[in-house]
Design a protein around this motif. Structure first.
Motif, mmCIF file in Angstrom:
data_model
loop_
_atom_site.group_PDB
_atom_site.id
_atom_site.type_symbol
_atom_site.label_atom_id
_atom_site.label_comp_id
_atom_site.label_asym_id
_atom_site.label_seq_id
_atom_site.Cartn_x
_atom_site.Cartn_y
_atom_site.Cartn_z
ATOM 1 N N THR A 1 3.022 -6.577 -9.073
ATOM 2 C CA THR A 1 1.557 -6.399 -9.015
ATOM 3 C C THR A 1 1.202 -5.460 -7.868
ATOM 4 O O THR A 1 0.300 -4.627 -7.988
ATOM 5 C CB THR A 1 0.802 -7.740 -8.840
ATOM 6 N N ALA A 2 1.958 -5.580 -6.761
ATOM 7 C CA ALA A 2 1.684 -4.691 -5.620
ATOM 8 C C ALA A 2 1.922 -3.241 -6.013
ATOM 9 O O ALA A 2 1.224 -2.331 -5.553
ATOM 10 C CB ALA A 2 2.572 -5.084 -4.437
ATOM 11 N N ALA A 3 2.911 -3.033 -6.895
ATOM 12 C CA ALA A 3 3.210 -1.662 -7.338
ATOM 13 C C ALA A 3 2.246 -1.211 -8.431
ATOM 14 O O ALA A 3 2.356 -0.093 -8.944
ATOM 15 C CB ALA A 3 4.651 -1.605 -7.851
ATOM 16 N N GLY A 4 1.360 -2.084 -8.828
ATOM 17 C CA GLY A 4 0.334 -1.698 -9.812
ATOM 18 C C GLY A 4 0.810 -1.701 -11.246
ATOM 19 O O GLY A 4 0.132 -1.177 -12.131
ATOM 20 N N SER A 5 1.964 -2.329 -11.527
ATOM 21 C CA SER A 5 2.471 -2.254 -12.901
ATOM 22 C C SER A 5 2.084 -3.465 -13.759
ATOM 23 O O SER A 5 2.472 -3.545 -14.920
ATOM 24 C CB SER A 5 3.986 -2.068 -12.893
ATOM 25 N N LEU A 6 1.348 -4.431 -13.178
ATOM 26 C CA LEU A 6 0.927 -5.592 -13.980
ATOM 27 C C LEU A 6 -0.587 -5.782 -13.894
ATOM 28 O O LEU A 6 -1.175 -5.623 -12.822
ATOM 29 C CB LEU A 6 1.581 -6.872 -13.454
ATOM 30 N N ALA A 7 -1.181 -6.147 -15.037
ATOM 31 C CA ALA A 7 -2.623 -6.411 -15.048
ATOM 32 C C ALA A 7 -2.907 -7.895 -14.898
ATOM 33 O O ALA A 7 -3.995 -8.290 -14.472
ATOM 34 C CB ALA A 7 -3.233 -5.903 -16.354
#
Ligand SMILES: NC(=O)c1ccc[n+]([C@@H]2O[C@H](COP(=O)([O-])OP(=O)(O)OC[C@H]3O[C@@H](n4cnc5c(N)ncnc54)[C@H](O)[C@@H]3O)[C@@H](O)[C@H]2O)c1
Length: 707
Positions: A70-76
């Motif tokens: 999530t920190a890497a922005g790959s999960l919503a």
């Protein structure tokens, strides 16, 4: 962080059945990627997923990995669900029950908080899809998520910790009242928990506000994912949830105070202060009111660590794992299941108090036609109307689906003629407690039914063998002793009469299981187990009262036992005439150990239904008009003397029951008293209790259980 911090704790449980956390990515159209975590111990549905230290460490590690994503922005979003029938059945009690030190307990409590805290702090919206049972720590995972859906077929949704000697200390005690309001939260955490561990069904959980949406089981996961997609993508969907939540959670300062004070009274009445957990739960909830979540967390951890070391918790774990779970699942002495015959139609003789409740139970659980008979049409109609009205109530409370309600109503019919039993496989009588009437009824039924139809009796105290003696086929008769109220009381005493065949007994056990009751095999001995023990107990209390012990002393002397109600209230609930009638049977069978009280008879003759009344000031009193009916002796007892006398009497009775072979082992008596009389789990069962207080040795010269 999580795995490393708790490695030592986890290593102490190498034999834990680990619940794994499997992750798969799901694309939500227009909303991004959701990581779906499924809790699964890779065993079949008879082995619920539980959360021991190793399972939690694995779950924590998985959440940590998702946090990186999530920190890497790959999960919503992230969602948690379970294997079929379970989200998770809570903390692994066998592990928690073996935590050797307070520090281990503290670690275990903190571990849960750390793992659940990681879920709630993932930085993306989190969901729990409650597909099945969610108990204790299982429900607390769901509460740690931002949003929840529940399956309409889920059952077993509960926070049973207070019943087990703990508190919902993995955040439940903090989160639930803030989600559904203090009154409903305490209903779940206290009333349901102490009310024989009652659990909610999916629709009820939705109605209370525990879940934001409820979907049918057939496509529950798909619906839940689609809903999650809408929550992520649509402001309006989130606003709808927020509005509903605000309504469910709304509570004023007064509401909090009233809810806590009502729960305190409930706990005092239920446990008499003998079990520390429910009181601790209320203390944490009340003092956590003005605290931050972090402060409440610290309090929850300390409280759990402390409670895990109490003897009450250890005894509870023993009673729960060894009796309620193990022994109840494999009843001692039950014949081979393969001998059981199918039951496709049930007949019930009588349409009174017990018979109507039995009709509802059989129709709901077995889903087969049930026909009731009674002596006249008005009585039959009343019985059938009772069933219909109960079905309507269950439907209104969301405890029965509309289809099931229609089916149940249609399955129950009535007739004044016993000819209606011609094609029944199982006929149970619940007519007056009178041997001659019951023998007559069985003779009439035998004349109508087929040769392989079973005949069962719900007698409370009469001899099943005597009832069967004059029949053509006495081997088809079995005792099937349910307790009132039938829907709520889990125990079924199955009575083997001298001639009962193994086939009949096997069918009785399989039927009992299908009815979802805890079955215990008992021999055909007056009043079987529960009523014999309870009436011996009540007999000592009434005898002491008759001898001149003040009512308040007599009725509170057993407080240290933590029984679910006081003796005089139990008498009133059972009904004075019923208690007297059963005592007379017991007196006839066993002599003066069961004394028939003249005072009780005076009350019955005068139509008095309870010794206690409430005066104008709200105090419990025995009215002067009642006292005037009674005669007292001049040898009052103190509370201590009466407690000891009752313990000794119980030890004598239990010792004799074991000697006579009424049950196979002490554990059966423990199980009967827990499931049939609400005997508290924190005593670990009646026989360990009598061992512990020394009564078993005083009276029988030995302990009932080997330590
Ligand atoms: N009430 C309890 O708490 C409780 C608990 C467990 C077991 N029992 C046992 O269940 C049985 C029934 O008790 P209850 O409280 O339901 O009694 P009840 O008085 O409410 O019902 C008995 C019914 O049987 C009917 N009846 C009598 N003779 C009949 C006959 N020949 N044919 C058909 N119907 C007949 C009566 O008209 C009445 O409707 C008793 O054996 C009792 O000991 C009662």
């Amino acid at each position: 962080m999580i795995p490393a911090d708790y490695a030592d704790l986890a290593a102490k449980f190498p034999d834990e059945t680990v619940t794994h956390a499997y992750v798969r990515d799901v694309e939500l159209p227009g909303a991004g990627t959701l990581a779906l975590v499924t809790l699964d111990n890779d065993l079949d549905h008879r082995r619920p997923t539980t959360l021991g230290p190793n399972s939690l460490v694995e779950l924590g590690a998985v959440f940590e990995q998702l946090k990186a994503r999530t920190a890497a922005g790959s999960l919503a979003a992230v969602a948690v669900t379970g294997k079929p029938y379970y989200l998770a059945a809570g903390a692994d009690l066998s592990a928690v029950g073996r935590l050797a030190t307070e520090e281990d307990g503290r670690q275990m409590a903190r571990l849960g908080h750390d793992v659940y805290g990681t879920l709630s702090g993932l930085g993306v919206p989190t969901f729990a899809f409650i597909n099945g049972a969610a108990m204790g720590g299982g429900l607390e995972i769901a509460l740690a998520a931002d949003y929840r859906t529940v399956s309409a077929a889920a059952n077993g949704i509960s926070l049973p910790e207070a019943f087990l000697g703990l508190i919902p200390g993995w955040g439940g005690v903090y989160r639930l009242p803030r989600l559904i309001g203090p009154r409903n939260a305490l209903k779940v955490m206290i009333e349901n928990a102490l009310g024989n561990n009652r659990a909610l069904k999916g629709p009820e959980a939705y109605e209370l506000g525990i879940a934001d949406a409820c979907f049918e089981p057939a496509d529950f996961l798909e619906q839940s994912l689609a809903w999650a997609g809408r929550i992520l993508a649509e402001d309006a969907e989130r606003a709808t949830v927020a509005e509903r939540r605000a309504q469910k959670a709304a509570a004023s300062e007064d509401d909090w105070e009233q809810a806590i004070s009502a729960a305190r009274s409930f706990v005092a009445a239920r446990t008499g202060g003998a079990a520390p957990a429910p009181a601790k739960l209320l203390e944490v909830l009340a003092s956590g009111r003005g605290k931050t979540q972090a402060e409440s967390t610290a309090l929850e951890i300390e409280s759990l660590a402390e409670l895990m070391q109490t003897p009450q918790f250890r005894d509870t774990v023993h009673a729960f794992l060894e009796l309620v779970q193990k022994r109840a699942k494999r009843p001692a002495g039950a014949p081979d299941k393969a001998l059981a015959q199918p039951v496709a139609k049930v007949g019930i003789v009588g349409a009174g108090l017990m018979a109507s409740q039995l009709a509802l139970l059989f129709a709901r659980q077995l889903k087969v036609p049930v026909v009731m008979t009674d002596v006249d049409q008005a009585k039959v109609d009343k019985g059938v109307a009772y069933v219909r009205a109960e079905v309507d109530k269950l439907l209104a409370k969301n405890r029965l689906a509309p289809d099931a309600a229609n089916r149940t109503r249609a399955l129950v019919t009535g007739s004044v003629s016993k000819e209606a039993f011609a094609d029944a496989d199982f006929v149970i009588e619940a007519v007056f407690e009178d041997l001659a009437v019951k023998k007559q009824v069985f003779a009439e039924v035998e004349a109508v039914v087929s040769d392989d139809c079973l005949l069962a009796t719900n007698t409370s105290s009469l001899s099943v063998g005597a009832m069967a003696a004059d029949l053509l086929h006495p081997e088809r008769v079995v005792g099937f002793h349910f307790f009132n109220p039938v829907a709520a009381m889990p125990l079924l005493e199955i009575v083997r009469a001298p001639k009962t065949s193994d086939e009949v007994l096997a069918t009785a056990f399989s039927l009992g299981q299908a009815l979802k009751k805890t079955t215990v095999l008992v021999q055909d001995s007056a009043a079987f187990v529960v009523n014999r023990v309870l009436l011996r107990l009540l007999g000592e209390i009434t005898a002491a009262f008759d001898e001149g012990t003040p009512a308040a002393v007599a009725d509170t002397a057993l407080k240290p036992m933590g029984l679910p109600m006081t003796p005089f209230n139990l008498l009133a609930m059972v009904g004075l005439p019923v208690a007297q009638h059963v005592t007379e049977s017991l007196h006839a069978a066993f002599g003066d150990r069961f004394r028939v009280s003249a005072n009780l008879q005076r009350l019955i003759d005068a139509g008095v239904t309870s010794l206690w009344s409430t005066d104008d000031g709200g105090r419990q009193v025995v009215p002067a008009s009642t006292l005037a009916l009674l005669e007292f002796g001049g040898t009052p007892s103190t509370a201590e003397e009466l407690l000891r006398r009752t313990q000794d009497a119980l030890a004598e009775e239990v010792g004799l029951m074991l000697e006579e072979g009424v049950v196979q082992a002490p554990e059966d008596i423990d199980l009967c008293m827990i499931m049939g009389a609400g005997w508290p789990l924190h005593l670990g069962g009646i026989t360990p209790y009598l061992d512990r207080v020394g009564a078993a040795e005083r009276i029988t010269g030995r302990k009932f259980n080997q330590q």
